[in-house]
Design a protein around this motif. Structure first.
Motif, PDB file in Angstrom:
ATOM      1  N   ALA A 157       0.909   1.840 -13.345  1.00 41.56           N
ATOM      2  CA  ALA A 157       2.201   1.337 -13.813  1.00 41.56           C
ATOM      3  C   ALA A 157       2.150  -0.171 -13.932  1.00 41.56           C
ATOM      4  N   VAL A 158       2.894  -0.703 -14.912  1.00 41.62           N
ATOM      5  CA  VAL A 158       3.097  -2.140 -15.080  1.00 41.62           C
ATOM      6  C   VAL A 158       4.605  -2.357 -15.042  1.00 41.62           C
ATOM      7  N   CYS A 159       5.097  -2.999 -14.006  1.00 33.64           N
ATOM      8  CA  CYS A 159       6.537  -3.065 -13.743  1.00 33.64           C
ATOM      9  C   CYS A 159       7.068  -4.499 -13.867  1.00 33.64           C
ATOM     10  N   GLN A 160       8.335  -4.595 -14.309  1.00 31.60           N
ATOM     11  CA  GLN A 160       9.007  -5.892 -14.398  1.00 31.60           C
ATOM     12  C   GLN A 160      10.195  -6.008 -13.452  1.00 31.60           C
ATOM     13  N   LEU A 161      10.660  -4.892 -12.900  1.00 34.69           N
ATOM     14  CA  LEU A 161      11.824  -4.906 -12.020  1.00 34.69           C
ATOM     15  C   LEU A 161      11.461  -4.301 -10.666  1.00 34.69           C
ATOM     16  N   PRO A 162      11.986  -4.846  -9.585  1.00 32.18           N
ATOM     17  CA  PRO A 162      12.845  -6.046  -9.503  1.00 32.18           C
ATOM     18  C   PRO A 162      12.079  -7.349  -9.696  1.00 32.18           C
ATOM     19  N   PHE A 163      10.736  -7.250  -9.860  1.00 30.97           N
ATOM     20  CA  PHE A 163       9.897  -8.406 -10.175  1.00 30.97           C
ATOM     21  C   PHE A 163       8.635  -7.859 -10.828  1.00 30.97           C
ATOM     22  N   ASP A 164       7.780  -8.750 -11.322  1.00 35.73           N
ATOM     23  CA  ASP A 164       6.552  -8.320 -11.992  1.00 35.73           C
ATOM     24  C   ASP A 164       5.508  -7.873 -10.962  1.00 35.73           C
ATOM     25  N   TYR A 165       4.985  -6.667 -11.151  1.00 36.90           N
ATOM     26  CA  TYR A 165       3.902  -6.184 -10.308  1.00 36.90           C
ATOM     27  C   TYR A 165       3.215  -5.029 -11.022  1.00 36.90           C
ATOM     28  N   ILE A 166       2.029  -4.674 -10.513  1.00 41.41           N
ATOM     29  CA  ILE A 166       1.287  -3.547 -11.078  1.00 41.41           C
ATOM     30  C   ILE A 166       0.986  -2.558  -9.965  1.00 41.41           C
ATOM     31  N   VAL A 167       0.795  -1.297 -10.359  1.00 36.91           N
ATOM     32  CA  VAL A 167       0.418  -0.242  -9.422  1.00 36.91           C
ATOM     33  C   VAL A 167      -0.965   0.257  -9.816  1.00 36.91           C
ATOM     34  N   LEU A 168      -1.881   0.230  -8.859  1.00 35.12           N
ATOM     35  CA  LEU A 168      -3.250   0.668  -9.085  1.00 35.12           C
ATOM     36  C   LEU A 168      -3.498   1.954  -8.312  1.00 35.12           C
ATOM     37  N   SER A 169      -4.238   2.871  -8.900  1.00 32.47           N
ATOM     38  CA  SER A 169      -4.523   4.152  -8.274  1.00 32.47           C
ATOM     39  C   SER A 169      -5.373   3.990  -7.026  1.00 32.47           C
ATOM     40  N   LYS A 170      -5.485   5.062  -6.271  1.00 29.30           N
ATOM     41  CA  LYS A 170      -6.420   5.094  -5.159  1.00 29.30           C
ATOM     42  C   LYS A 170      -7.807   4.716  -5.674  1.00 29.30           C
ATOM     43  N   PHE A 198       0.851  -1.185   0.000  1.00 26.49           N
ATOM     44  CA  PHE A 198       0.000   0.000   0.000  1.00 26.49           C
ATOM     45  C   PHE A 198       0.890   1.239   0.000  1.00 26.49           C
ATOM     46  N   ALA A 199       0.498   2.282  -0.705  1.00 21.77           N
ATOM     47  CA  ALA A 199       1.213   3.555  -0.712  1.00 21.77           C
ATOM     48  C   ALA A 199       0.502   4.543   0.207  1.00 21.77           C
ATOM     49  N   PRO A 200       1.216   5.565   0.705  1.00 20.38           N
ATOM     50  CA  PRO A 200       0.580   6.568   1.573  1.00 20.38           C
ATOM     51  C   PRO A 200      -0.616   7.257   0.920  1.00 20.38           C
ATOM     52  N   ASN A 201      -0.602   7.378  -0.415  1.00 27.41           N
ATOM     53  CA  ASN A 201      -1.722   8.032  -1.105  1.00 27.41           C
ATOM     54  C   ASN A 201      -2.857   7.056  -1.428  1.00 27.41           C
ATOM     55  N   GLU A 202      -2.803   5.834  -0.831  1.00 29.21           N
ATOM     56  CA  GLU A 202      -3.817   4.792  -0.977  1.00 29.21           C
ATOM     57  C   GLU A 202      -3.772   4.074  -2.324  1.00 29.21           C
ATOM     58  N   SER A 203      -2.682   4.255  -3.085  1.00 29.32           N
ATOM     59  CA  SER A 203      -2.479   3.398  -4.251  1.00 29.32           C
ATOM     60  C   SER A 203      -2.185   1.981  -3.771  1.00 29.32           C
ATOM     61  N   LEU A 204      -2.454   1.015  -4.636  1.00 26.25           N
ATOM     62  CA  LEU A 204      -2.274  -0.392  -4.289  1.00 26.25           C
ATOM     63  C   LEU A 204      -1.217  -1.022  -5.182  1.00 26.25           C
ATOM     64  N   PHE A 205      -0.380  -1.878  -4.597  1.00 29.34           N
ATOM     65  CA  PHE A 205       0.584  -2.673  -5.345  1.00 29.34           C
ATOM     66  C   PHE A 205       0.080  -4.111  -5.350  1.00 29.34           C
ATOM     67  N   ALA A 206       0.103  -4.752  -6.517  1.00 23.79           N
ATOM     68  CA  ALA A 206      -0.444  -6.105  -6.626  1.00 23.79           C
ATOM     69  C   ALA A 206       0.370  -6.940  -7.597  1.00 23.79           C
ATOM     70  N   THR A 207       0.299  -8.253  -7.421  1.00 20.56           N
ATOM     71  CA  THR A 207       0.890  -9.150  -8.407  1.00 20.56           C
ATOM     72  C   THR A 207       0.093  -9.034  -9.703  1.00 20.56           C
ATOM     73  N   PRO A 208       0.701  -9.310 -10.840  1.00 21.80           N
ATOM     74  CA  PRO A 208      -0.058  -9.219 -12.097  1.00 21.80           C
ATOM     75  C   PRO A 208      -1.204 -10.230 -12.105  1.00 21.80           C
ATOM     76  N   PRO A 209      -2.402  -9.829 -12.494  1.00 22.15           N
ATOM     77  CA  PRO A 209      -3.489 -10.805 -12.630  1.00 22.15           C
ATOM     78  C   PRO A 209      -3.159 -11.798 -13.730  1.00 22.15           C
ATOM     79  N   LEU A 210      -3.570 -13.043 -13.521  1.00 24.77           N
ATOM     80  CA  LEU A 210      -3.215 -14.113 -14.449  1.00 24.77           C
ATOM     81  C   LEU A 210      -4.406 -14.521 -15.297  1.00 24.77           C
ATOM     82  N   PHE A 211      -4.117 -14.848 -16.538  1.00 25.75           N
ATOM     83  CA  PHE A 211      -5.107 -15.390 -17.468  1.00 25.75           C
ATOM     84  C   PHE A 211      -4.457 -16.547 -18.197  1.00 25.75           C
ATOM     85  N   GLU A 212      -4.986 -17.774 -17.957  1.00 28.16           N
ATOM     86  CA  GLU A 212      -4.436 -18.991 -18.547  1.00 28.16           C
ATOM     87  C   GLU A 212      -2.945 -19.125 -18.233  1.00 28.16           C
TER      88      GLU A 212
END
Length: 308
Positions: A165-178, A120-134
């Motif tokens: 954001a869609v990030c690959q480093l240092p691992f795969d993750y996404i950033v979602l807005s508040k 979680f970020a102070p501005n209430e953004s969320l960090f999550a693993t990439p959602p998977l499809f197949e």
């Protein structure tokens, strides 16, 4: 008449039933099944009154179980979404590792793709693993709006975020807005999903027969919301229930007892809703219940009415 054209009574009979063909107060000569073949009443069962018969035709598509017709699957009706007061990220009490589902087509019936919160970020953004499809990361674009269902420890929530954001480093993750407006879909001790299950019930916790038929419209791993044509007891009373679960390759028939936790009566002559808590599920039955709920957790989106 050519004897080859003579049909037996069973062959000539239609599986479809009407109010006039189902007796009240006398044993049934044949079993009654739903359109998908689910047993509703055994042969010899007795419908105790016209209210129970009306309930049977209001909620099911009864057919004779001894006559083979092509079944017509029943379709669930659409249910309007719930509208709760907006909440904050803090109010959801989400934790690291909490399960969320991501849907790209907001408000559609498209499937939810699972992922987990990792920060979680102070501005209430969320960090999550990439959602998977197949088995692969779902392709998401920066600036794309997505619908989120978050499953917290005590409730299920829905909201919309923008992919920042869609990030690959240092691992795969996404950033979602508040999140935008957050709605609590339902508060539960466990996740409850929408269902449509024929449930045979018996009054009391002992006995070998079932006296009536009800409809489970919502179910969790711990209990169900059971609608019947009349009040089946008081809070604290026990019932025997029997129903069948199907989850992909798992098919389980469950017979157990349950405690009535609350009773909600409608207007005179209307069905009565009962909140039941199971109290005698063995390990195999518990697993079947959890699998059934997990396979339908997306239906939490559409659960709006039921037993609190």
């Amino acid at each position: 008449m050519n004897e080859d054209t003579v049909e037996s009574p069973v062959e000539a009979a239609s599986a479809a039933l009407s109010l006039d063909t189902v007796p009240v107060g006398t044993p049934l000569d044949w079993p009654i099944v739903d359109s998908d073949g689910t047993l509703l009443f055994d042969a010899g069962a007795i419908l105790v009154g016209v209210e129970e018969r009306k309930f049977l035709f209001d909620h099911f598509r009864p057919q004779r179980g001894d006559v083979s017709d092509t079944p017509t699957p029943a379709a669930d009706g659409a249910v309007a979404p719930d509208t709760s007061e907006p909440l904050s990220v803090k109010d959801m009490h989400l934790t690291i590792g909490a399960l969320i589902g991501v849907r790209q087509q907001i408000g559609s019936a498209a499937p939810m793709h699972p992922c987990r919160i990792i920060g979680f970020a102070p501005n209430e953004s969320l960090f999550a693993t990439p959602p998977l499809f197949e088995g692969k990361a779902l392709p998401l674009g920066v600036g794309e709006n997505v619908e989120i269902v978050a499953i917290a420890s005590q409730a299920v929530f829905r909201f919309v975020c923008t992919v920042e954001a869609v990030c690959q480093l240092p691992f795969d993750y996404i950033v979602l807005s508040k999140p935008g407006v957050i709605r609590r879909l339902r508060e539960r001790k466990s996740i409850r999903v929408r269902a449509r299950l024929a449930v045979r019930y018996g009054i009391g916790e002992t006995g070998d027969t079932y006296e009536g038929l009800g409809l489970a419209k919502g179910i969790s791993a711990l209990g169900m919301s059971l609608t019947a044509s009349w009040a089946l007891g008081q809070i604290g009373d026990r019932l025997r229930v029997a129903y069948h679960l199907e989850s992909k390759d798992l098919h389980t028939s469950i017979e157990t007892s349950a405690v009535i936790r609350n009773v909600q009566r409608g207007a005179a002559g209307e069905p009565v809703a009962h909140g039941l808590e199971f109290d005698r599920l063995d390990a195999a039955q518990q697993m079947a219940m959890k699998v059934f709920v997990f396979d339908r957790q997306d239906d939490v989106l559409y659960w709006t009415n039921g037993i609190k």
